[in-house]
Every structure is written in structure tokens, then in C-alpha cells.
Design a protein around this motif. Structure first.
Motif, PDB file in Angstrom:
ATOM      1  N   VAL A  13       9.673 -14.100  -5.820  1.00 39.81           N
ATOM      2  CA  VAL A  13      10.339 -15.282  -5.300  1.00 39.81           C
ATOM      3  C   VAL A  13      11.380 -15.053  -4.439  1.00 39.81           C
ATOM      4  O   VAL A  13      12.334 -14.476  -4.511  1.00 39.81           O
ATOM      5  N   TYR A  14      11.382 -16.166  -3.280  1.00 40.75           N
ATOM      6  CA  TYR A  14      12.324 -15.744  -2.155  1.00 40.75           C
ATOM      7  C   TYR A  14      12.734 -17.335  -1.429  1.00 40.75           C
ATOM      8  O   TYR A  14      11.782 -17.676  -0.740  1.00 40.75           O
ATOM      9  N   ASN A  15      13.458 -18.213  -1.986  1.00 37.68           N
ATOM     10  CA  ASN A  15      13.898 -19.165  -1.453  1.00 37.68           C
ATOM     11  C   ASN A  15      12.842 -20.318  -1.189  1.00 37.68           C
ATOM     12  O   ASN A  15      12.398 -20.868  -0.285  1.00 37.68           O
ATOM     13  N   THR A  16      12.023 -20.432  -2.414  1.00 38.60           N
ATOM     14  CA  THR A  16      11.051 -21.267  -2.464  1.00 38.60           C
ATOM     15  C   THR A  16      11.324 -22.346  -3.565  1.00 38.60           C
ATOM     16  O   THR A  16      10.568 -23.128  -4.168  1.00 38.60           O
ATOM     17  N   SER A  17      12.537 -22.781  -3.550  1.00 38.54           N
ATOM     18  CA  SER A  17      13.015 -23.756  -4.668  1.00 38.54           C
ATOM     19  C   SER A  17      12.369 -25.142  -4.316  1.00 38.54           C
ATOM     20  O   SER A  17      12.077 -25.973  -5.471  1.00 38.54           O
ATOM     21  N   ALA A  18      11.751 -25.644  -3.262  1.00 38.48           N
ATOM     22  CA  ALA A  18      11.179 -26.694  -2.988  1.00 38.48           C
ATOM     23  C   ALA A  18       9.558 -26.888  -3.430  1.00 38.48           C
ATOM     24  O   ALA A  18       9.290 -28.000  -3.900  1.00 38.48           O
ATOM     25  N   PHE A  19       9.182 -25.870  -4.063  1.00 37.38           N
ATOM     26  CA  PHE A  19       7.793 -25.687  -4.516  1.00 37.38           C
ATOM     27  C   PHE A  19       7.928 -24.900  -5.797  1.00 37.38           C
ATOM     28  O   PHE A  19       6.908 -24.946  -6.599  1.00 37.38           O
ATOM     29  N   LEU A  20       9.085 -24.211  -6.246  1.00 41.14           N
ATOM     30  CA  LEU A  20       9.031 -23.260  -7.417  1.00 41.14           C
ATOM     31  C   LEU A  20       8.734 -24.282  -8.752  1.00 41.14           C
ATOM     32  O   LEU A  20       7.809 -23.512  -9.611  1.00 41.14           O
ATOM     33  N   SER A  21       9.067 -25.136  -8.900  1.00 43.15           N
ATOM     34  CA  SER A  21       8.565 -26.039 -10.016  1.00 43.15           C
ATOM     35  C   SER A  21       7.298 -26.316 -10.168  1.00 43.15           C
ATOM     36  O   SER A  21       6.678 -26.119 -11.422  1.00 43.15           O
ATOM     37  N   GLU A  22       6.641 -26.775  -9.109  1.00 42.32           N
ATOM     38  CA  GLU A  22       5.164 -26.633  -9.210  1.00 42.32           C
ATOM     39  C   GLU A  22       4.549 -25.446  -9.794  1.00 42.32           C
ATOM     40  O   GLU A  22       3.640 -25.555 -10.290  1.00 42.32           O
ATOM     41  N   CYS A  23       5.042 -24.384  -8.935  1.00 46.87           N
ATOM     42  CA  CYS A  23       4.353 -23.091  -9.319  1.00 46.87           C
ATOM     43  C   CYS A  23       4.416 -22.709 -10.953  1.00 46.87           C
ATOM     44  O   CYS A  23       3.492 -22.417 -11.549  1.00 46.87           O
ATOM     45  N   LEU A  24       5.774 -22.738 -11.344  1.00 50.09           N
ATOM     46  CA  LEU A  24       6.283 -22.657 -12.800  1.00 50.09           C
ATOM     47  C   LEU A  24       5.351 -23.670 -13.606  1.00 50.09           C
ATOM     48  O   LEU A  24       4.845 -23.108 -14.733  1.00 50.09           O
ATOM     49  N   ASP A  25       5.409 -24.816 -13.152  1.00 46.95           N
ATOM     50  CA  ASP A  25       4.361 -25.841 -14.176  1.00 46.95           C
ATOM     51  C   ASP A  25       2.993 -25.351 -14.318  1.00 46.95           C
ATOM     52  O   ASP A  25       2.333 -25.607 -15.583  1.00 46.95           O
ATOM     53  N   SER A  26       2.445 -24.815 -13.380  1.00 50.38           N
ATOM     54  CA  SER A  26       1.162 -24.415 -13.321  1.00 50.38           C
ATOM     55  C   SER A  26       0.880 -23.355 -14.317  1.00 50.38           C
ATOM     56  O   SER A  26      -0.069 -22.973 -14.841  1.00 50.38           O
ATOM     57  N   VAL A  27       1.940 -22.342 -14.343  1.00 51.07           N
ATOM     58  CA  VAL A  27       1.846 -21.206 -15.316  1.00 51.07           C
ATOM     59  C   VAL A  27       1.897 -22.068 -16.927  1.00 51.07           C
ATOM     60  O   VAL A  27       1.158 -21.306 -17.727  1.00 51.07           O
ATOM     61  N   GLU A  28       2.984 -22.737 -17.136  1.00 51.61           N
ATOM     62  CA  GLU A  28       3.305 -23.340 -18.447  1.00 51.61           C
ATOM     63  C   GLU A  28       1.840 -24.082 -18.879  1.00 51.61           C
ATOM     64  O   GLU A  28       1.647 -23.915 -19.974  1.00 51.61           O
ATOM     65  N   ASP A  95       2.967 -21.225  -4.372  1.00 50.52           N
ATOM     66  CA  ASP A  95       1.435 -21.636  -4.679  1.00 50.52           C
ATOM     67  C   ASP A  95       1.322 -21.772  -6.179  1.00 50.52           C
ATOM     68  O   ASP A  95       2.195 -22.250  -6.943  1.00 50.52           O
ATOM     69  N   MET A  96       0.112 -22.163  -6.609  1.00 50.53           N
ATOM     70  CA  MET A  96      -0.161 -22.426  -8.105  1.00 50.53           C
ATOM     71  C   MET A  96      -1.487 -22.041  -8.496  1.00 50.53           C
ATOM     72  O   MET A  96      -2.533 -21.524  -7.768  1.00 50.53           O
ATOM     73  N   LEU A  97      -1.373 -22.009 -10.069  1.00 44.01           N
ATOM     74  CA  LEU A  97      -2.877 -21.559 -10.577  1.00 44.01           C
ATOM     75  C   LEU A  97      -3.505 -22.660 -11.233  1.00 44.01           C
ATOM     76  O   LEU A  97      -2.733 -23.791 -11.761  1.00 44.01           O
ATOM     77  N   ARG A  98      -4.916 -22.774 -11.082  1.00 45.36           N
ATOM     78  CA  ARG A  98      -5.467 -23.948 -11.906  1.00 45.36           C
ATOM     79  C   ARG A  98      -5.364 -23.562 -13.370  1.00 45.36           C
ATOM     80  O   ARG A  98      -5.171 -22.429 -13.884  1.00 45.36           O
ATOM     81  N   THR A  99      -4.992 -24.557 -14.126  1.00 40.11           N
ATOM     82  CA  THR A  99      -4.745 -24.593 -15.391  1.00 40.11           C
ATOM     83  C   THR A  99      -5.598 -23.881 -16.422  1.00 40.11           C
ATOM     84  O   THR A  99      -5.114 -23.378 -17.423  1.00 40.11           O
ATOM     85  N   ASP A 100      -6.953 -23.897 -15.987  1.00 39.97           N
ATOM     86  CA  ASP A 100      -7.801 -22.965 -16.719  1.00 39.97           C
ATOM     87  C   ASP A 100      -8.150 -21.692 -16.098  1.00 39.97           C
ATOM     88  O   ASP A 100      -8.940 -20.964 -16.486  1.00 39.97           O
ATOM     89  N   ALA A 101      -7.241 -21.138 -15.289  1.00 38.86           N
ATOM     90  CA  ALA A 101      -7.629 -19.915 -14.503  1.00 38.86           C
ATOM     91  C   ALA A 101      -7.721 -18.888 -15.399  1.00 38.86           C
ATOM     92  O   ALA A 101      -8.607 -17.759 -15.448  1.00 38.86           O
ATOM     93  N   LEU A 102      -6.698 -18.537 -16.341  1.00 36.76           N
ATOM     94  CA  LEU A 102      -6.546 -17.322 -17.144  1.00 36.76           C
ATOM     95  C   LEU A 102      -7.709 -17.607 -18.218  1.00 36.76           C
ATOM     96  O   LEU A 102      -8.221 -16.364 -18.727  1.00 36.76           O
ATOM     97  N   GLU A 103      -8.059 -18.660 -18.718  1.00 34.94           N
ATOM     98  CA  GLU A 103      -8.919 -18.807 -19.896  1.00 34.94           C
ATOM     99  C   GLU A 103     -10.345 -18.263 -18.924  1.00 34.94           C
ATOM    100  O   GLU A 103     -10.971 -17.553 -20.048  1.00 34.94           O
TER     101      GLU A 103
END
Length: 341
Positions: A13-28, A95-103
Motif C-alpha cells: 500500500v502506498y498513497n492509494t487512499s482514493a481506492f483502498l476502501s474498494e480494495c479492502l471491501d473486495s477482500v472482506e 485493484d480488487m479481487l472478484r468476490t468468489d476468487a479465493l473460492e
């Protein structure tokens, strides 16, 4: 969750606060839950570090490592070394992971236990398939006797990004010292992928866009920087070295791929705002490197016509012809694209 998770998601993570919430949400929102998230705050000067801490405080599977800025390459290495999972997934923080990526990845691991899983990606938040991300092979499991197919894809310059891979931590060069490459910003993915490919024996190709890659305006053709050739040469030298150890057919493809990478730099250089004298200096550097690395040769004739003509002019030191050919070919491409709309 078991003491050793199946997956470690490593996210620099480096200075991506504009997109970080979307990224973390895709993990959650992952439908498969046996994973950990290793966030490496690489000296962010915006709100990113705080956002990581707040997320980790609310989610037991997340850990945060704060460090002084060392660049993407070394931040990923720190995350890899801290990871405890059997398999590694790399996720850039914009970036983001698709919600079923790990599955889906876990199901393939259960079925075949591959060393490496490679998958397609999207350039749309809807995860619509980005066709150029597909491999020219059927989806499925490839045993040791077919593992050379993946090596060949890498040598051809396809799927060289780290984030389109899921791999066993055991096959990675976890203890290797990458500090001499601090600040490397061009082709750092290829440099890290090569030892992983070299360490594996089996792979699966999952033909699903499991990853959203956010296009980066900073990678536009006008953003040429003189240090890019130095960065690229580090990765290309490694590519040639590994390909040579794999066999002659791999080496030939790697040489052609390396020339295509130089062609990409040529286009960036010609479209840059550098003065003519500086452009000529950079062209001379490219020619010198290509000769020293043994990239010029009869295999050039296998390149697409426009690329072959560009590389031919570079090899002969015909600087004006290099510039003219690049500009003509770009014009022809624009005309073709307009007619196809």
C-alpha cells in the motif's frame, strides 16, 4: 480459521487512499474465508496507513506492517516474507479481487493441488473479461510433462504480472535478497515471477477474470524516463538467464519477447517530450544494451512486420528511421482503430 491459512493475500500500500476502501471491501466480501491479509504500508503520506490500521482493528485476519518507503518491489517482498499461508495471492491496493476468487482457486487446489494457478483479469469494475488477458490454451490442470507450456507463455511475454498468479509459498524465492533492486519501477513483476515459474512443476489455468486491474494513466506513452531502460534490462537479463537454463526454444522466444519490450520503450521514447539529442542518446543506449545482451539475431524475422522494421532500424543505428517508423505505425494503428469503430 486454522493456524496456517490456505491463502495469504499480500497487499502493498502506498498513497492509494482514493481506492483502498474498494480494495479492502473486495477482500472482506470473499466467499471463501480461510485466508489472511498482509498489508504493507510502504511509507504512505496520505491516509492509507491509518485506513489499514482501522481495517485490521476490525478484522482478525488482517495484519499491517508499516515501513519507510522502499518501493513496490521491496514492499511485496516484505509481505511475502511475513505471509503464513500455503498459497500466495498478490493484490495491489488500487485493484480488487472478484468476490468468489479465493473460492474458485481453493476448489482447483482441492481438485489438483497445482504449484501455480494463473487466471485472467478485467479492466472493468464489473469484472468483464479483458480478452488479451487470456492464455492461448484450454483451461484446466497441467501436469509436470506439460509444465513447459507455462514457461513458454512467460518467455513470450504473456501473463508476466504477479497479481494474475496464485502460487505455493514453498516454491517462491522467499529468502532471496532483492534490496539491490530497490527503486525498480519497470518490469518488477517479471523479475519476481521468473523464480516462481522456475520453482514450480505443475500449474492450473483458471479462465475466469478473478482480478480487477485499474488502468494507470501514468503508464501512458508520453511518460518515458531514462531509468526505464536500466530497470527493464534487469528483468530482461533475468528472463534470458532463466530461458537459457530451460532450453533453446525458450531462449529464442525470450529474445523475441525482449525485443518487443524494447519496441514498447521505443514508442514511449518517440512520444515523449525529450529533446532530439536526448532521444538519440537513449536510442544509442537501447542499441548498446540489446547488442550486449545478445538480443539481435535471425529470430527478428519472426516478429510482426512493424516491430521487425523498428528493431531493424534500431540495430543498424538508423535513429531517424526509427522515429519515422514508430510514428507511421502509430498513425496506421489509429486509422485502423477509427475504421473499426
Amino acid at each position: 480459521m486454522s493456524n496456517k491459512p490456505r491463502f495469504s493475500i499480500v497487499a502493498p500500500v502506498y498513497n492509494t487512499s482514493a481506492f483502498l476502501s474498494e480494495c479492502l471491501d473486495s477482500v472482506e466480501k470473499q466467499t471463501y474465508r480461510n485466508f489472511e491479509l498482509v498489508l504493507v504500508d510502504d511509507g504512505s503520506t496520505d491516509n492509507s496507513g491509518k485506513m489499514c490500521d482501522e481495517f485490521a482493528a476490525q478484522h482478525a485476519y488482517a495484519r499491517v506492517i508499516h515501513q519507510e518507503n522502499q518501493g513496490l518491489l521491496l514492499a511485496r517482498r516484505v509481505g511475502l516474507q511475513a505471509a503464513r499461508g500455503e498459497y500466495i495471492v498478490t493484490l495491489d491496493s488500487d485493484d480488487m479481487l472478484r468476490t468468489d476468487a479465493l473460492e474458485l482457486l481453493s476448489a482447483e487446489i482441492d481438485a489438483n493441488h497445482p504449484d501455480i494457478l494463473t487466471f485472467t483479469f478485467s479492466r472493468a469494475t464489473s469484472f468483464a473479461l479483458f480478452s488479451p488477458s487470456r492464455l492461448s490454451m484450454p483451461a484446466g490442470y497441467y501436469a509436470a510433462d506439460q509444465y513447459g507450456l507455462l514457461k513458454m507463455q512467460i518467455c513470450k511475454g504473456r501473463h508476466n504480472n504477479l497479481w494474475s498468479k496464485c502460487y505455493r509459498r514453498a516454491i517462491a524465492d522467499v529468502k532471496a535478497d532483492y534490496t539491490p533492486f530497490r527503486g525498480l519501477t519497470h518490469a518488477e513483476d517479471l523479475l519476481q515471477v521468473l523464480p516462481i515459474i522456475d520453482g514450480g512443476k505443475t500449474f492450473s489455468y483458471v479462465d475466469e477474470p478473478l482480478y480487477y486491474y485499474r488502468p494507470n494513466p501514468g503508464s501512458a506513452t508520453g511518460s518515458y524516463k531514462p531509468r526505464q531502460l536500466k530497470d527493464l534490462s534487469v528483468a530482461l537479463d533475468a528472463l534470458i538467464r532463466y530461458a537459457s537454463s530451460w532450453g533453446y526454444s525458450y531462449l529464442q522466444e525470450a529474445r523475441k519477447s525482449a525485443l518487443l519490450q524494447l519496441s514498447y520503450l521505443l514508442h514511449m521514447l518517440v512520444n515523449s517530450r525529450l529533446e532530439n539529442a536526448m532521444q538519440v542518446e537513449q536510442l544509442e543506449r537501447m542499441q548498446t544494451y540489446a547488442k550486449k545482451a545478445g538480443l539481435f539475431g535471425s529470430w527478428e524475422h519472426d516478429l510482426r512486420l512493424d516491430k521487425r522494421l523498428e528493431i531493424e532500424a534500431l540495430e543498424k543505428g538508423q535513429w531517424g528511421r526509427v522515429v519515422r517508423r514508430v510514428r507511421v505505425f502509430e498513425l496506421l494503428k489509429r486509422v485502423r482503430d477509427m475504421r473499426s469503430k
